[in-house]
Design a protein around this motif. Structure first.
Motif, short mmCIF file in Angstrom:
data_model
loop_
_atom_site.label_atom_id
_atom_site.label_comp_id
_atom_site.label_asym_id
_atom_site.label_seq_id
_atom_site.Cartn_x
_atom_site.Cartn_y
_atom_site.Cartn_z
N HIS A 1 0.84 -1.20 0.00
CA HIS A 1 0.00 0.00 0.00
C HIS A 1 0.88 1.25 0.00
CE1 HIS A 1 -3.44 -2.32 2.22
NE2 HIS A 1 -3.19 -2.80 1.02
N LEU A 2 0.44 2.26 -0.73
CA LEU A 2 1.06 3.57 -0.73
C LEU A 2 -0.03 4.56 -0.35
CD1 LEU A 2 3.60 5.25 -1.30
CD2 LEU A 2 2.85 5.43 -3.68
N ASP A 3 0.15 5.20 0.79
CA ASP A 3 -0.88 6.10 1.34
C ASP A 3 -2.23 5.40 1.42
OD1 ASP A 3 0.96 8.15 1.63
OD2 ASP A 3 0.48 9.04 -0.32
N GLY A 4 -2.21 4.11 1.76
CA GLY A 4 -3.44 3.35 1.95
C GLY A 4 -4.01 2.71 0.70
N GLY A 5 -3.49 3.06 -0.47
CA GLY A 5 -3.98 2.48 -1.72
C GLY A 5 -3.08 1.37 -2.22
N GLU A 6 -3.65 0.44 -2.93
CA GLU A 6 -2.92 -0.72 -3.44
C GLU A 6 -1.94 -0.31 -4.54
OE1 GLU A 6 -3.98 -4.74 -5.97
OE2 GLU A 6 -5.53 -3.85 -4.72
N ILE A 7 -0.72 -0.84 -4.45
CA ILE A 7 0.29 -0.63 -5.50
C ILE A 7 1.06 -1.93 -5.71
CG2 ILE A 7 0.64 1.84 -5.07
CD1 ILE A 7 3.36 0.84 -3.64
N GLN A 8 1.78 -1.98 -6.81
CA GLN A 8 2.74 -3.04 -7.07
C GLN A 8 4.12 -2.38 -7.06
OE1 GLN A 8 -0.42 -3.14 -8.80
NE2 GLN A 8 -0.71 -4.45 -7.02
N PRO A 9 4.87 -2.53 -5.97
CA PRO A 9 6.14 -1.82 -5.84
C PRO A 9 7.22 -2.23 -6.84
CG PRO A 9 5.76 -3.22 -3.93
CD PRO A 9 4.51 -3.26 -4.75
N CYS A 10 6.99 -3.29 -7.59
CA CYS A 10 7.97 -3.67 -8.61
C CYS A 10 7.95 -2.69 -9.78
CB CYS A 10 7.74 -5.09 -9.10
SG CYS A 10 6.21 -5.34 -10.03
N VAL A 11 6.87 -1.89 -9.90
CA VAL A 11 6.77 -0.93 -11.00
C VAL A 11 6.62 0.51 -10.53
CG1 VAL A 11 5.89 -2.61 -12.67
CG2 VAL A 11 4.27 -1.32 -11.25
N VAL A 12 6.71 0.73 -9.22
CA VAL A 12 6.61 2.08 -8.67
C VAL A 12 8.02 2.59 -8.36
CG1 VAL A 12 5.78 3.49 -6.73
CG2 VAL A 12 4.32 1.70 -7.70
N PRO A 13 8.45 3.67 -9.01
CA PRO A 13 9.78 4.21 -8.70
C PRO A 13 9.83 4.70 -7.25
CG PRO A 13 8.91 5.16 -10.73
CD PRO A 13 7.79 4.41 -10.08
N VAL A 14 10.93 4.40 -6.59
CA VAL A 14 11.06 4.82 -5.19
C VAL A 14 10.96 6.34 -5.07
CG1 VAL A 14 13.60 4.95 -5.11
CG2 VAL A 14 12.30 4.36 -3.05
N ALA A 15 11.35 7.06 -6.09
CA ALA A 15 11.26 8.53 -6.07
C ALA A 15 9.81 9.00 -5.92
CB ALA A 15 11.87 9.12 -7.33
N ASP A 16 8.86 8.20 -6.37
CA ASP A 16 7.44 8.56 -6.25
C ASP A 16 6.91 8.37 -4.83
OD1 ASP A 16 7.55 9.04 -8.94
OD2 ASP A 16 6.25 7.36 -9.52
N CYS A 17 7.74 7.84 -3.95
CA CYS A 17 7.29 7.51 -2.59
C CYS A 17 7.79 8.48 -1.53
CB CYS A 17 7.74 6.10 -2.24
SG CYS A 17 7.11 4.86 -3.39
N ALA A 18 8.51 9.51 -1.95
CA ALA A 18 9.04 10.48 -0.99
C ALA A 18 7.89 11.13 -0.22
CB ALA A 18 9.86 11.54 -1.71
N ASN A 19 8.05 11.19 1.10
CA ASN A 19 7.06 11.80 1.99
C ASN A 19 5.69 11.15 1.91
OD1 ASN A 19 8.94 13.78 2.95
ND2 ASN A 19 8.66 14.83 0.98
N ARG A 20 5.67 9.87 1.59
CA ARG A 20 4.41 9.12 1.52
C ARG A 20 4.54 7.88 2.41
NH1 ARG A 20 2.63 8.67 -4.55
NH2 ARG A 20 0.60 8.34 -3.57
N GLU A 21 3.41 7.30 2.76
CA GLU A 21 3.41 6.14 3.66
C GLU A 21 3.35 4.85 2.86
OE1 GLU A 21 0.82 4.15 7.27
OE2 GLU A 21 0.37 6.19 6.64
N VAL A 22 4.39 4.04 2.98
CA VAL A 22 4.45 2.73 2.35
C VAL A 22 4.16 1.68 3.42
CG1 VAL A 22 5.94 1.05 1.20
CG2 VAL A 22 6.17 3.49 0.66
#
Length: 133
Positions: A31-52
């Motif tokens: 989850h990213l900010d409570g929503g479902e994601i697939q972290p194999c395709v989410v760049p880590v840069a998109d996760c700054a200051n967000r809740e994983v």
């Protein structure tokens, strides 16, 4: 760099599994900010200051999340490889839809090579009935 690489290789978080690397098998579902994601395709840069949140952070201290408890109660897992991703997808579904229909559950696209889909459905319905997901 994909978030999954950071989670697994740098932070030693092993719940999200590498399956396909293209977001199709969904073994890495988190989850990213409570929503479902697939972290194999989410760049880590998109996760700054967000809740994983991974399967490791789903429980509330010593109390399992209702989906985790339902998985145990319904004896869902066989090999267990896909189960963290399955549980995270189910938790995200129940956050969006408190009482999902069979059609809602069928929209979960996580792949289970053992074919425990009927027990997955039962567990999701049990967790929904328990509420507070």
């Amino acid at each position: 760099m994909p978030l999954l690489w950071v989670l697994r290789d740098m932070l030693n978080v092993t719940g999200p599994k590498y399956g396909c690397g293209v977001g199709v098998c969904r073994a890495c579902t988190s989850h990213l900010d409570g929503g479902e994601i697939q972290p194999c395709v989410v760049p880590v840069a998109d996760c700054a200051n967000r809740e994983v949140t991974t399967i490791e952070g789903l429980a509330d201290s010593d109390e399992l999340h209702p989906v985790q408890q339902a998985w145990i109660d319904r004896d869902v897992a066989q090999c267990g490889f896909c189960q963290p991703g399955q549980i995270m997808a189910a938790a995200a579904l129940l956050k969006r839809t408190a009482h999902p229909t069979d059609a809602d559950i069928d929209r979960i696209e996580n792949v289970c090579r053992c074919g425990t889909y009927s027990r997955i459905r039962e567990a999701i319905k049990k967790a929904a009935a328990a509420g507070d997901t």
